[in-house]
Motif scaffolding. Structure first.
Motif, mmCIF file in Angstrom:
data_model
loop_
_atom_site.group_PDB
_atom_site.id
_atom_site.type_symbol
_atom_site.label_atom_id
_atom_site.label_comp_id
_atom_site.label_asym_id
_atom_site.label_seq_id
_atom_site.Cartn_x
_atom_site.Cartn_y
_atom_site.Cartn_z
ATOM 1 N N MET A 41 58.020 -66.031 34.360
ATOM 2 C CA MET A 41 58.115 -65.672 35.677
ATOM 3 C C MET A 41 58.477 -64.274 35.515
ATOM 4 S SD MET A 41 60.471 -68.210 37.788
ATOM 5 C CE MET A 41 60.312 -67.616 39.265
ATOM 6 N N THR A 42 57.830 -63.235 36.478
ATOM 7 C CA THR A 42 58.268 -61.922 36.753
ATOM 8 C C THR A 42 59.543 -61.810 37.238
ATOM 9 O OG1 THR A 42 57.104 -61.661 38.718
ATOM 10 C CG2 THR A 42 55.497 -61.627 36.852
ATOM 11 N N GLN A 43 59.976 -60.304 37.140
ATOM 12 C CA GLN A 43 61.206 -59.684 37.695
ATOM 13 C C GLN A 43 61.150 -60.016 39.240
ATOM 14 O OE1 GLN A 43 63.446 -56.911 35.562
ATOM 15 N NE2 GLN A 43 63.720 -55.690 37.665
ATOM 16 N N ASP A 44 59.899 -59.626 39.673
ATOM 17 C CA ASP A 44 59.816 -59.759 41.196
ATOM 18 C C ASP A 44 59.779 -61.402 41.553
ATOM 19 O OD1 ASP A 44 59.749 -57.128 41.690
ATOM 20 O OD2 ASP A 44 57.622 -56.994 42.415
ATOM 21 N N GLN A 45 59.440 -62.242 40.990
ATOM 22 C CA GLN A 45 59.500 -63.538 41.167
ATOM 23 C C GLN A 45 60.988 -64.209 40.898
ATOM 24 O OE1 GLN A 45 56.570 -64.939 38.225
ATOM 25 N NE2 GLN A 45 54.818 -65.337 39.899
ATOM 26 N N HIS A 46 61.710 -63.601 40.198
ATOM 27 C CA HIS A 46 63.007 -63.868 40.100
ATOM 28 C C HIS A 46 63.915 -63.535 41.397
ATOM 29 C CE1 HIS A 46 62.566 -64.648 35.546
ATOM 30 N NE2 HIS A 46 63.432 -65.799 36.028
ATOM 31 N N ALA A 47 63.344 -62.170 41.539
ATOM 32 C CA ALA A 47 64.037 -61.486 42.906
ATOM 33 C C ALA A 47 63.857 -62.583 44.153
ATOM 34 C CB ALA A 47 63.705 -60.213 42.956
ATOM 35 N N LEU A 48 62.457 -62.907 44.197
ATOM 36 C CA LEU A 48 62.473 -63.744 45.160
ATOM 37 C C LEU A 48 62.850 -65.064 45.331
ATOM 38 C CD1 LEU A 48 60.125 -63.625 47.762
ATOM 39 C CD2 LEU A 48 58.581 -64.822 46.232
ATOM 40 N N LEU A 49 63.199 -65.547 44.222
ATOM 41 C CA LEU A 49 63.949 -66.891 44.298
ATOM 42 C C LEU A 49 65.343 -66.623 44.367
ATOM 43 C CD1 LEU A 49 62.654 -68.801 41.164
ATOM 44 C CD2 LEU A 49 62.158 -69.240 43.542
ATOM 45 N N TYR A 50 65.929 -65.525 44.107
ATOM 46 C CA TYR A 50 67.330 -65.223 44.526
ATOM 47 C C TYR A 50 67.511 -64.901 46.038
ATOM 48 C CZ TYR A 50 68.652 -64.589 39.600
ATOM 49 O OH TYR A 50 68.720 -64.801 38.454
ATOM 50 N N GLY A 51 66.525 -64.085 46.678
ATOM 51 C CA GLY A 51 66.480 -63.778 48.138
ATOM 52 C C GLY A 51 66.085 -65.307 48.714
ATOM 53 N N LEU A 52 65.305 -65.961 48.355
ATOM 54 C CA LEU A 52 65.195 -67.340 49.000
ATOM 55 C C LEU A 52 66.629 -68.117 49.053
ATOM 56 C CD1 LEU A 52 61.623 -68.180 47.913
ATOM 57 C CD2 LEU A 52 62.492 -67.634 50.219
ATOM 58 N N GLY A 53 67.455 -68.213 47.993
ATOM 59 C CA GLY A 53 68.417 -68.550 47.824
ATOM 60 C C GLY A 53 69.376 -68.410 48.724
ATOM 61 N N ALA A 54 69.618 -67.115 48.904
ATOM 62 C CA ALA A 54 70.508 -66.245 49.872
ATOM 63 C C ALA A 54 70.416 -66.661 51.224
ATOM 64 C CB ALA A 54 70.649 -64.923 49.678
ATOM 65 N N VAL A 55 68.708 -66.506 51.612
ATOM 66 C CA VAL A 55 68.473 -66.744 52.970
ATOM 67 C C VAL A 55 68.700 -68.265 53.182
ATOM 68 C CG1 VAL A 55 66.511 -66.795 54.472
ATOM 69 C CG2 VAL A 55 66.751 -65.111 53.191
ATOM 70 N N ALA A 56 68.660 -69.217 52.457
ATOM 71 C CA ALA A 56 68.530 -70.641 52.769
ATOM 72 C C ALA A 56 70.062 -70.805 52.968
ATOM 73 C CB ALA A 56 68.245 -71.531 51.549
ATOM 74 N N LEU A 57 71.049 -70.263 52.287
ATOM 75 C CA LEU A 57 72.373 -70.454 52.441
ATOM 76 C C LEU A 57 72.813 -69.819 53.869
ATOM 77 C CD1 LEU A 57 74.011 -69.759 49.137
ATOM 78 C CD2 LEU A 57 73.808 -72.007 50.112
ATOM 79 N N TRP A 58 72.376 -68.585 53.887
ATOM 80 C CA TRP A 58 72.776 -67.927 55.350
ATOM 81 C C TRP A 58 72.283 -68.810 56.655
ATOM 82 C CZ3 TRP A 58 71.243 -62.580 53.017
ATOM 83 C CH2 TRP A 58 72.335 -61.905 52.467
ATOM 84 N N SER A 59 71.053 -69.533 56.175
ATOM 85 C CA SER A 59 70.614 -70.285 57.452
ATOM 86 C C SER A 59 71.437 -71.437 57.962
ATOM 87 C CB SER A 59 69.324 -70.833 56.938
ATOM 88 O OG SER A 59 68.065 -69.965 56.741
ATOM 89 N N THR A 60 72.462 -71.814 56.824
ATOM 90 C CA THR A 60 73.314 -72.903 57.132
ATOM 91 C C THR A 60 74.739 -72.496 57.865
ATOM 92 O OG1 THR A 60 74.508 -72.873 55.182
ATOM 93 C CG2 THR A 60 72.414 -74.009 55.079
#
Length: 296
Positions: free
Chosen positions: A1-20
């Protein structure tokens, strides 16, 4: 995975938690007062961040420098911001408090004018008009020509939280502390203050294991893990805009969870107001070169 793809996964994880978190706030506040929830969540977050500071070998740095900034920053976040935010969630339906809180980015743009000497563009003003039209729709629950709010104090708390959050980040623009160290120091300042408020006020009460679990969840994920994931996303991505737009995914998921878990009926006024708020944020975020400045 590229660095941007890793960043996207981290960002999606944060947003998923904030959604709860809107759902977690409402669930926790059915058992605890805002102050009790604030104290428990801050304690958990402080312990998590302290463990990470030690693991990264930053303890000496955290103990020896940066406390002058933490002395005031900790009173703003976590103390003032979260107490006001939880008070809003305690008085308003979760969907309304969550939607109103999303205007903090616009509050930041407007506060930057007197604090940082920046000038508003026509796009900033248009974005503000669109988004705050959404605030009015939500605050009046669709009766836009009626100034009799269902819970005016709750609306004031929700909007005040956006001002405190925006002001906190603007005043921290020149903060040179490592982010995790800075957050731990802020909570180290804020936690004793919250403890004093708690002992002076309602005291420390046992509300059962579900209440404890809800409070731990808020501290662990809203204030802890989500912050760390978002920090990793922003630091790893090649362009901040690639992850910053992910935050627009959070409100629809939050509304769905509030409906399914808390049982809140989704009000048409909330949907319309939220669309306007997100449209205003989108207009502001996607402006390209600054338009001619608008002078007052």
């Amino acid at each position: 995975m590229t660095q941007d793809q890793h960043a996207l996964l981290y960002g999606l994880g944060a947003v998923a938690l904030w959604s709860t978190v809107a759902t977690a706030f409402k669930v926790a506040l059915t058992w605890m007062s805002p102050l009790e929830l604030m104290w428990l969540a801050s304690l958990v977050s402080w312990a998590l961040m302290g463990a990470l500071v030690i693991k990264r070998g930053h303890l000496a740095q955290a103990l020896n420098q940066g406390w002058r900034t933490a002395a005031w920053a900790g009173l703003m976040n976590p103390v003032a911001y979260y107490l006001v935010l939880f008070a809003a969630y305690d008085r308003l339906p979760g969907q309304e408090a969550m939607a109103l809180n999303y205007t903090w980015a616009l509050a930041m743009a407007f506060l930057a004018v007197p604090l940082l000497g920046q000038r508003l563009t026509r796009v900033d003003i248009l974005a503000g008009l669109i988004a705050y039209a959404g605030v009015w729709v939500i605050a009046t629950r669709g009766a836009v020509l009626d100034v009799a709010f269902a819970d005016p104090l709750g609306v004031v708390f929700a909007l005040a939280s956006t001002l405190l959050w925006a002001l906190y980040w603007l005043l921290n623009a020149k903060d040179r502390r490592e982010p995790l160290v800075g957050q731990w120091q802020n909570f180290s300042v804020g936690l004793p203050v919250l403890t004093a408020f708690l002992l002076w006020g309602p005291g420390l009460n046992w509300h059962g294991w579900p209440a404890l679990g809800a409070g731990v969840y808020v501290g662990l994920f809203e204030m802890g893990v989500a912050f760390i994931l978002w920090q990793l996303a922003v630091h790893k991505v090649s362009r901040t805009a690639k992850v910053s737009n992910l935050i627009f995914l959070s409100p629809p998921v939050s509304l769905l969870l509030l409906h399914l878990v808390v049982g809140e009926p989704i009000l048409s006024s909330t949907l319309l107001g939220l669309v306007l708020i997100l449209a205003g944020l989108g207009v502001q975020q996607h402006q390209k070169t600054p338009a001619p400045a608008v002078h007052s």
